[in-house]
Design an enzyme around this catalytic site. Structure first.
Site, PDB file in Angstrom:
ATOM      1  N   CYS A   2      -3.224  -7.512  -5.459  1.00 44.13           N
ATOM      2  CA  CYS A   2      -4.008  -6.768  -4.465  1.00 44.13           C
ATOM      3  C   CYS A   2      -4.217  -5.324  -4.927  1.00 44.13           C
ATOM      4  O   CYS A   2      -3.564  -4.839  -5.848  1.00 44.13           O
ATOM      5  CB  CYS A   2      -3.339  -6.834  -3.087  1.00 44.13           C
ATOM      6  N   CYS A   5      -1.136  -3.166  -4.976  1.00 43.44           N
ATOM      7  CA  CYS A   5      -0.244  -3.554  -6.073  1.00 43.44           C
ATOM      8  C   CYS A   5      -0.770  -2.980  -7.391  1.00 43.44           C
ATOM      9  O   CYS A   5       0.015  -2.554  -8.249  1.00 43.44           O
ATOM     10  CB  CYS A   5      -0.122  -5.071  -6.164  1.00 43.44           C
ATOM     11  N   ASP A  28      -5.397   8.931   0.606  1.00 42.53           N
ATOM     12  CA  ASP A  28      -6.394   7.934   1.005  1.00 42.53           C
ATOM     13  C   ASP A  28      -7.753   8.347   0.441  1.00 42.53           C
ATOM     14  O   ASP A  28      -8.126   9.516   0.457  1.00 42.53           O
ATOM     15  CB  ASP A  28      -6.464   7.837   2.541  1.00 42.53           C
ATOM     16  N   HIS A  44       5.193  -6.225  -2.496  1.00 44.17           N
ATOM     17  CA  HIS A  44       4.027  -6.690  -1.742  1.00 44.17           C
ATOM     18  C   HIS A  44       4.430  -7.535  -0.551  1.00 44.17           C
ATOM     19  O   HIS A  44       5.075  -8.562  -0.710  1.00 44.17           O
ATOM     20  CB  HIS A  44       3.091  -7.518  -2.641  1.00 44.17           C
ATOM     21  N   ASN A  83      -1.905  -0.146  10.797  1.00 42.46           N
ATOM     22  CA  ASN A  83      -2.875  -1.087  11.337  1.00 42.46           C
ATOM     23  C   ASN A  83      -2.385  -2.496  11.037  1.00 42.46           C
ATOM     24  O   ASN A  83      -2.124  -2.836   9.884  1.00 42.46           O
ATOM     25  CB  ASN A  83      -4.254  -0.855  10.709  1.00 42.46           C
ATOM     26  N   THR A  91      -7.743  -3.472   6.647  1.00 41.74           N
ATOM     27  CA  THR A  91      -8.624  -3.934   5.564  1.00 41.74           C
ATOM     28  C   THR A  91      -7.847  -4.307   4.310  1.00 41.74           C
ATOM     29  O   THR A  91      -8.253  -5.200   3.578  1.00 41.74           O
ATOM     30  CB  THR A  91      -9.677  -2.868   5.216  1.00 41.74           C
ATOM     31  N   HIS A  94      -1.789  -5.272   2.264  1.00 46.83           N
ATOM     32  CA  HIS A  94      -0.515  -4.880   1.655  1.00 46.83           C
ATOM     33  C   HIS A  94      -0.006  -3.782   2.578  1.00 46.83           C
ATOM     34  O   HIS A  94      -0.685  -2.754   2.740  1.00 46.83           O
ATOM     35  CB  HIS A  94      -0.747  -4.372   0.223  1.00 46.83           C
ATOM     36  N   HIS A  96       0.981  -0.801   4.606  1.00 46.62           N
ATOM     37  CA  HIS A  96       0.903   0.635   4.299  1.00 46.62           C
ATOM     38  C   HIS A  96       0.996   1.427   5.584  1.00 46.62           C
ATOM     39  O   HIS A  96       0.539   0.982   6.635  1.00 46.62           O
ATOM     40  CB  HIS A  96      -0.396   0.970   3.552  1.00 46.62           C
TER      41      HIS A  96
END
Ligand code: AMP
Ligand code: ZN
Length: 108
Positions: A2, A5, A28, A44, A83, A91, A94, A96
């Site tokens: 991902c 990752c 970000d 992950h 989220n 979205t 993984h 965060h």
């Protein structure tokens, strides 16, 4: 692998602010506040709802973010956001933690 990752592995560039053996914190790419960082566990897993058994890691991660407050330029305060799933608009699959700050953050 991902996208996060790949960032952890250094295969995709990122503006890293902090790294240790368990987590990485980077900017970000589409900031939603003056300071918008993402804290990503190197291991992950897609969702907070898959974090069973990761209690110690998640606890250390939160305490580490708190310890880095000044170093990250967040001395006047910050907001953490996770989220989870579709309704929240997650979205990247993984886990965060969004770290938002650098200004007064709207709440309503
Ligand atoms: P979420 O909606 O909670 O899944 O958040 C994913 C976040 O990752 C968004 O705020 C994106 O702007 C951010 N993002 C996506 N790709 C990258 C990237 N390559 N580098 C930094 N941030 C990214
Ligand atoms: Zn991943």
């Amino acid at each position: 692998m991902c996208i996060f990752c790949k960032i952890v592995a250094g295969e995709i560039p990122s503006r890293k602010k902090y790294e240790d053996d368990e987590i990485v914190i980077f900017e970000d790419i589409e900031p939603k506040a003056k300071i918008h960082l993402l804290c990503v566990p190197k291991e992950h897993f897609a969702y907070l709802s898959e974090a069973g058994g990761k209690e110690a890691l998640l606890g250390r991660t939160l305490v580490k973010i708190a310890a880095l407050q000044k170093e990250l330029g967040l001395e006047d305060g910050y907001r953490l956001v996770v989220n989870q799933g579709e309704n929240a608009g997650q979205t990247v699959k993984h886990l965060h933690i969004h770290i938002l700050g650098g200004e007064i953050l709207p709440w309503e």
